[in-house]
Design a protein around this motif. Structure first.
Motif, PDB file in Angstrom:
ATOM      1  N   SER A 164       0.812  -1.225   0.000  1.00 55.31           N
ATOM      2  CA  SER A 164       0.000   0.000   0.000  1.00 55.31           C
ATOM      3  C   SER A 164       0.848   1.278   0.000  1.00 55.31           C
ATOM      4  O   SER A 164       0.519   2.222  -0.731  1.00 55.31           O
ATOM      5  N   HIS A 213       0.096   4.332  -2.705  1.00 56.76           N
ATOM      6  CA  HIS A 213      -0.398   5.665  -2.324  1.00 56.76           C
ATOM      7  C   HIS A 213       0.661   6.756  -2.496  1.00 56.76           C
ATOM      8  O   HIS A 213       0.337   7.876  -2.905  1.00 56.76           O
ATOM      9  N   TRP A 266       0.757   7.754  -6.113  1.00 56.06           N
ATOM     10  CA  TRP A 266      -0.338   8.677  -6.480  1.00 56.06           C
ATOM     11  C   TRP A 266      -0.126  10.075  -5.886  1.00 56.06           C
ATOM     12  O   TRP A 266      -0.407  11.083  -6.540  1.00 56.06           O
ATOM     13  N   TYR A 322       1.741   9.038   3.634  1.00 59.52           N
ATOM     14  CA  TYR A 322       1.164   7.700   3.792  1.00 59.52           C
ATOM     15  C   TYR A 322       2.230   6.828   4.442  1.00 59.52           C
ATOM     16  O   TYR A 322       3.318   6.656   3.903  1.00 59.52           O
ATOM     17  N   THR A 358     -10.430  -0.505   4.913  1.00 60.76           N
ATOM     18  CA  THR A 358     -10.243   0.932   4.705  1.00 60.76           C
ATOM     19  C   THR A 358     -11.030   1.677   5.776  1.00 60.76           C
ATOM     20  O   THR A 358     -12.219   1.392   5.972  1.00 60.76           O
ATOM     21  N   ALA A 400      -7.342   0.239  -3.813  1.00 59.51           N
ATOM     22  CA  ALA A 400      -6.727   1.385  -3.131  1.00 59.51           C
ATOM     23  C   ALA A 400      -7.373   2.721  -3.513  1.00 59.51           C
ATOM     24  O   ALA A 400      -7.208   3.726  -2.809  1.00 59.51           O
ATOM     25  N   PHE A 417      -7.777   6.335  -1.098  1.00 57.97           N
ATOM     26  CA  PHE A 417      -7.030   7.525  -1.525  1.00 57.97           C
ATOM     27  C   PHE A 417      -7.989   8.680  -1.803  1.00 57.97           C
ATOM     28  O   PHE A 417      -7.757   9.812  -1.369  1.00 57.97           O
TER      29      PHE A 417
END
Ligand code: NDP
Length: 275
Positions: A17, A21, A24, A34, A88, A245, A249
């Motif tokens: 993960s 993240h 991005w 993150y 999440t 994901a 996000f």
């Protein structure tokens, strides 16, 4: 204040993960953080209380907390409620946290990126663990006419079929389940590095069926290679991991990221580096 999010687990060093993240965040030019946070089971309640500051927009949850976190959250969305697991968590104001499960939409998005799902043909699901439960919810949500499920431990499959409409087959009959199927999903850990291969004769599977394996280490599993060789379309497990994901996000950082070939290559490099 810089928006913070992360992943909690025990262990958590293996999690992909942070690679997704942070890719991005950099791509979209967002000033966010993150982090991977090691949280042993005994610390779970304390850790969540510490996250109840305005700074933390939420976090991902990985093993072994996906179910045990539920009573510690303020609410669940309907999908997480139905699946009975949270991957999440989203801050919803005043220090409150909502639990969600993005594996089901991630699975569907990954499949849809490659092919339309034929809802009028049976779907065959192998496995009855946490991932299979989310996939069963996903299949159910798109109205698949018939879902067949088999698991080595038949009782676990029957428990799943008591929550979602599905026909339970014996694990020994898994080759027979493939008659007429439009979709075959391996949601067991068989075929993963260090695990035995999934033994499954594909002879009865129509060649127009889509075959997907949620195992992503290796990416091209023996099942996918054999299916591809006989002409089936195949979908590997990395797509589900990347698509799941997106929900977190978007909620934490306020921008909807895209699952691109560049992201895939970035995460594949991280997998190769981890060995
Ligand atoms: P669980 O431990 O909850 O479930 C494991 C499943 O594999 C069970 O159905 C289990 O059957 C079956 N299994 C394990 N060993 C054998 C065996 N020797 N013979 C037959 N069946 C076996 O794991 P998860 O559901 O969380 O994950 C399953 C796999 O999916 C893992 O490889 C994981 O990495 C991958 N995954 C991929 C995701 C993605 O985004 N692509 C997301 C989540 C998981 P039994 O009940 O009989 O023990």
């Amino acid at each position: 204040m810089i928006a913070r999010a992360g992943v909690i687990g025990w262990p958590v060093g293996h999690s992909l993960s942070p690679h997704i993240h942070r890719f991005w965040l950099a791509e979209l030019g967002i000033q966010g953080r993150y982090e991977a946070v090691v949280v042993p089971p005994d610390w779970l309640a304390d850790a969540i209380d510490r996250f109840r500051t305005g700074e933390w927009r939420g976090f991902n949850v990985t093993v072994p907390h996906k179910e045990s976190i539920i009573p510690l959250l303020d609410c669940l969305n309907p999908l997480a409620q139905a699946i009975g697991a949270v991957n999440t968590v989203v801050a919803i104001g005043e220090g409150r946290f909502e639990g969600r499960n993005s594996d089901a939409p991630g699975f569907l998005a990954s499949l849809s990126a490659v092919s339309a799902i034929e809802t009028d043909r049976p779907a065959v699901l192998l496995g009855a663990g946490g991932a299979a439960r989310a996939i069963l919810a996903a299949l159910n949500s798109v109205g698949i006419s018939e879902i067949r499920i088999a698991n080595r431990d038949r009782v676990r499959a029957e428990i799943l079929a008591s929550s979602f409409p599905a026909k339970v087959w014996d694990w020994a009959d898994r080759g027979l389940m493939l008659d007429d199927a439009g979709l075959l999903i391996n949601a067991t850990s068989l075929g993963m590095v260090g695990q035995p291969q999934l033994e499954l004769d594909l002879i009865r599977l129509p060649t127009r069926a889509i075959v997907t394996d949620i195992v992503y280490r290796p990416l091209a599993t023996d099942l996918l290679l054999r299916a591809q060789e006989r002409g089936n379309s195949v979908v590997d497990g990395l797509g589900m991991l990347l698509h799941q994901a997106v929900e977190g996000f978007s909620a934490w950082f306020g921008a909807t990221p895209k699952v691109t070939q560049e992201l895939r290559a970035h995460v594949l490099a991280a997998i190769a580096h981890a060995g």
